[in-house]
Enzyme design. Structure first.
Site, PDB file in Angstrom:
ATOM      1  N   CYS A 194       8.224   3.716  -5.918  1.00 36.25           N
ATOM      2  CA  CYS A 194       8.080   2.575  -5.005  1.00 36.25           C
ATOM      3  C   CYS A 194       7.604   1.335  -5.761  1.00 36.25           C
ATOM      4  O   CYS A 194       6.542   1.359  -6.391  1.00 36.25           O
ATOM      5  CB  CYS A 194       7.084   2.921  -3.898  1.00 36.25           C
ATOM      6  N   SER A 245       4.130   1.592   2.082  1.00 35.72           N
ATOM      7  CA  SER A 245       5.421   1.438   1.407  1.00 35.72           C
ATOM      8  C   SER A 245       5.864   2.699   0.673  1.00 35.72           C
ATOM      9  O   SER A 245       7.024   3.069   0.702  1.00 35.72           O
ATOM     10  CB  SER A 245       5.358   0.288   0.409  1.00 35.72           C
ATOM     11  N   LYS A 285      -8.350   0.038  -0.686  1.00 32.66           N
ATOM     12  CA  LYS A 285      -7.794   0.191   0.653  1.00 32.66           C
ATOM     13  C   LYS A 285      -8.351   1.423   1.360  1.00 32.66           C
ATOM     14  O   LYS A 285      -7.879   1.805   2.419  1.00 32.66           O
ATOM     15  CB  LYS A 285      -6.278   0.278   0.557  1.00 32.66           C
ATOM     16  N   THR A 338       0.736  -1.238   0.000  1.00 31.18           N
ATOM     17  CA  THR A 338       0.000   0.000   0.000  1.00 31.18           C
ATOM     18  C   THR A 338       0.759   1.276   0.000  1.00 31.18           C
ATOM     19  O   THR A 338       1.828   1.375   0.578  1.00 31.18           O
ATOM     20  CB  THR A 338      -0.932   0.087   1.183  1.00 31.18           C
ATOM     21  N   GLY A 371      -8.323   4.969   5.313  1.00 33.01           N
ATOM     22  CA  GLY A 371      -7.469   4.149   4.473  1.00 33.01           C
ATOM     23  C   GLY A 371      -6.501   3.373   5.332  1.00 33.01           C
ATOM     24  O   GLY A 371      -6.110   3.837   6.405  1.00 33.01           O
ATOM     25  N   THR A 407       3.964   0.023  -5.068  1.00 33.45           N
ATOM     26  CA  THR A 407       2.868   0.961  -5.318  1.00 33.45           C
ATOM     27  C   THR A 407       2.563   0.975  -6.813  1.00 33.45           C
ATOM     28  O   THR A 407       3.482   1.009  -7.621  1.00 33.45           O
ATOM     29  CB  THR A 407       3.270   2.381  -4.866  1.00 33.45           C
TER      30      THR A 407
END
Length: 181
Positions: A169, A134, A43, A11, A55, A172
């Site tokens: 990332c 993340s 999420k 996430t 979230g 992501t």
């Protein structure tokens, strides 16, 4: 012989408040070890008569357990976000089962925004911008820069910042879910 389960990285969540609007954005990627297992996970949820958005980042099962607890606090305190967040943070510190949960929540309504961490911390961001997960730091940094140097609205800042995080990332993606109050 024990079996090692790969860690789950799941996430990036970003909350942005600007000009009376509050936006929560989340990516859709869920990974198990080095493998992407889902591209379009949701999420972010609307809670308490669609007046609160929340979230999560972390273990999905733990996050759903926290959502349920937080939603019951919202019901108990008639939608009072601050009181509900404080009471959940207290429970998180005291309850042994909750202390073991590996998750974080960002919760917001039209007036307030809070980050609830796995250690029972309750943080209200100073600038109305917070990122978790993340890619949370990447998204938060991009959002802070855009808020300081552009006239973009909250939604545009959240979208652009999440795309920056997705480019940096590996946990992501750019399959975004966005909720706005």
């Amino acid at each position: 012989m024990s079996v090692t389960v790969p860690s789950i990285h799941a996430t990036t969540i970003l909350a942005v408040r600007r000009d009376g609007r509050t936006v929560l954005a989340g990516d859709g990627q869920v990974t198990l070890g080095p493998t992407i297992v889902k591209q379009g996970a949701r999420k972010i949820r609307r809670l308490y008569q669609d007046k609160v958005i929340a979230g999560f980042a972390g273990s999905a099962a733990d996050s759903f357990a926290l959502f349920a607890r937080f939603e019951s606090k919202l019901e108990q305190y008639r939608g009072n976000l601050e009181r509900s967040a404080v009471e959940l943070a207290k429970d998180w510190r005291i309850d042994r089962a909750l202390r073991r949960l590996e998750a974080m929540l960002v919760v917001a309504d039209t007036r307030s925004m809070f980050l609830l961490s796995g250690t029972g911390d309750l943080i209200e961001p100073d600038e109305g911008i917070v990122g978790i997960g993340s890619g949370g730091a990447y998204a938060q940094a991009a959002a802070r820069a855009l808020a300081q140097h552009t006239s973009l609205d909250a939604r545009a800042i959240a979208e652009a910042s999440m795309r920056v995080a997705a480019e940096i990332c590996i946990y992501t993606n750019d399959h975004l879910t966005i909720e706005e109050l």
